[in-house]
Every structure is written in structure tokens, then in C-alpha cells.
Design an enzyme around this catalytic site. Structure first.
Site, PDB file in Angstrom:
ATOM      1  N   HIS A  52      -4.032  -4.918  -1.683  1.00 53.89           N
ATOM      2  CA  HIS A  52      -4.956  -5.519  -0.645  1.00 53.89           C
ATOM      3  C   HIS A  52      -5.188  -6.964  -0.996  1.00 53.89           C
ATOM      4  CE1 HIS A  52      -7.622  -1.596  -0.276  1.00 53.89           C
ATOM      5  NE2 HIS A  52      -6.244  -1.370   0.124  1.00 53.89           N
ATOM      6  N   GLU A  54      -7.717  -9.055  -1.305  1.00 52.57           N
ATOM      7  CA  GLU A  54      -8.388  -9.463  -2.625  1.00 52.57           C
ATOM      8  C   GLU A  54      -7.866  -9.108  -3.869  1.00 52.57           C
ATOM      9  OE1 GLU A  54     -11.272  -7.641   0.349  1.00 52.57           O
ATOM     10  OE2 GLU A  54      -9.188  -7.452  -0.278  1.00 52.57           O
ATOM     11  N   CYS A  77     -13.392  -3.189   0.040  1.00 51.12           N
ATOM     12  CA  CYS A  77     -13.654  -1.878  -0.154  1.00 51.12           C
ATOM     13  C   CYS A  77     -14.780  -1.737  -1.451  1.00 51.12           C
ATOM     14  CB  CYS A  77     -12.564  -1.123  -0.589  1.00 51.12           C
ATOM     15  SG  CYS A  77     -11.334  -1.719  -1.709  1.00 51.12           S
ATOM     16  N   ALA A 166       5.832   6.539  22.502  1.00 58.81           N
ATOM     17  CA  ALA A 166       7.026   6.756  23.467  1.00 58.81           C
ATOM     18  C   ALA A 166       6.973   8.211  23.768  1.00 58.81           C
ATOM     19  CB  ALA A 166       8.269   6.521  22.854  1.00 58.81           C
TER      20      ALA A 166
END
Length: 207
Positions: A52, A54, A77, A166
């Protein structure tokens, strides 16, 4: 909030925008750490969603994180699905004094828990700065949380998207999108044409 706050948050948003489409199953997040008016570290979510932002920026700041302000595009989080140390923990343990957040995260691993944990640890937390500009980063992420499906837009190429949708226009498109949502996709693109029209007719296209 000051003009400097806006400038540093704009930088965090720019960092995250540069990683859009590369970080699924996690959203792209930018983090800028500032001490005495100077940027001492910055990072964005790594390709594949980890580490992440941080948990990259805090070690890079080192001792300069103590007493600093962190500008983060999405609420840090409060818990990790892996059970590892949360980003809120990283910020608090580093001695960050203040955290400015653009967008609150409604996921089960944040949902106000990140902000609450930071405040319980004695940090000053402010939310909502440039949330309108940051919203594009998380529209697909929020769509998946709300519907279980990735967002699909019509586009000419896949820049900034997690991938291309797709499927056959005659397929069960809702089921196909649910499957991709379970795989962690949040923001897909499809070219103009029959599939896009089928998605539009079924209310599955974001326009």
C-alpha cells in the site's frame, strides 16, 4: 485547510492517477508525507495492489515522519485481509501528527475504522479535502462494493482501466461481471459496438 494542504493533496492524487489500472484488486492510493512544509516521502499503491502507499511512504520518510502530516487519497485501512499491520498502524507508529484524507473508504477493512484508530492514537484527522477530484480514482471500487460488479465504460483503449470486458453480447452479462468482481476487477472498458449496446440495454454500462 490551507492552500498548501490542497497542493500536497493534489500531488497525492496525481501519484494515484498514475497507477490507475495497475493496482487491482486494490484501489490506487497516493500518499505524501510533509514535514515543516517539505515533502519528505511520497508513494502510490504498487502494481498488483501491494505494498500500500502508506507502507511505502512511512519507511521512506524515516525519522522525518515524526511530527509530520500525511496526505492520503483514501482512508488508511484500519485492518488488513491478510492480518498484517494496517496502514493506520504504520502512520501512528511512525509518529505522524496529522492525517488529511480525500475520500473515506466504505470497505469492511476501513469504513471509518482507519480514521477512528488514528484518532484513538492521538493523531489529528481531517477528511474530504479534494474529494471531488479524487472520486474518479474510486468510482469503480465503490461500484464493486455496492453491486458486486466492476464498473464498465465505453472507451477506445484501456488506459487507466483494470482490463477489457469482452464477453459475447448474448451471454449472461450480469453473471460475467459478478465473476470478474469476485476476481477483484473494479473498472473495465469495452469498445463501442454490440457489446456496449447490450450492456447499456441491461443497465450495466456506466456513462
Amino acid at each position: 485547510m490551507s492552500a498548501d494542504d490542497a497542493a500536497f493533496m493534489n500531488r497525492a492524487i496525481d501519484l494515484a492517477l498514475g497507477e490507475m489500472g495497475k493496482t487491482w484488486p486494490n484501489p490506487a492510493v497516493g500518499c505524501v508525507i510533509v514535514n515543516d512544509g517539505q515533502v519528505v516521502a511520497e508513494a502510490a499503491t504498487a502494481p498488483g495492489g501491494r505494498p500500500h502507499a502508506e507502507e511505502q511512504a512511512v519507511p521512506a520518510a524515516g525519522h522525518r515522519a515524526h511530527g509530520a502530516t500525511a496526505y492520503v487519497t483514501l482512508e488508511p485501512c484500519g485492518a488488513r485481509s491478510s492480518g498484517r499491520k494496517s496502514c493506520s498502524h504504520f502512520l501512528a507508529e511512525a509518529g505522524i501528527k496529522r492525517v488529511v484524507v480525500a475520500c473515506v473508504d466504505p470497505s469492511p477493512f476501513a469504513s471509518g475504522r482507519g480514521v477512528e484508530r488514528l484518532r484513538q492514537a492521538g493523531l489529528e484527522v481531517e477528511t474530504g479535502l479534494l474529494s471531488g477530484r479524487a472520486a474518479v480514482l474510486y468510482e469503480g471500487y465503490l461500484h464493486r462494493l455496492e453491486t458486486g460488479r466492476p464498473m464498465v465504460r465505453v472507451a477506445d483503449d484501456g488506459a487507466g482501466f483494470d482490463g477489457r470486458f469482452a464477453a459475447s453480447p448474448k451471454a449472461d452479462l450480469t453473471t460475467e461481471l459478478k465473476r470478474l468482481g469476485e476476481a477483484g476487477y473494479t473498472r473495465l472498458w469495452t469498445a463501442p459496438g454490440e457489446l456496449a449496446e447490450a450492456l447499456r440495454a441491461q443497465g450495466l454500462l456506466t456513462e
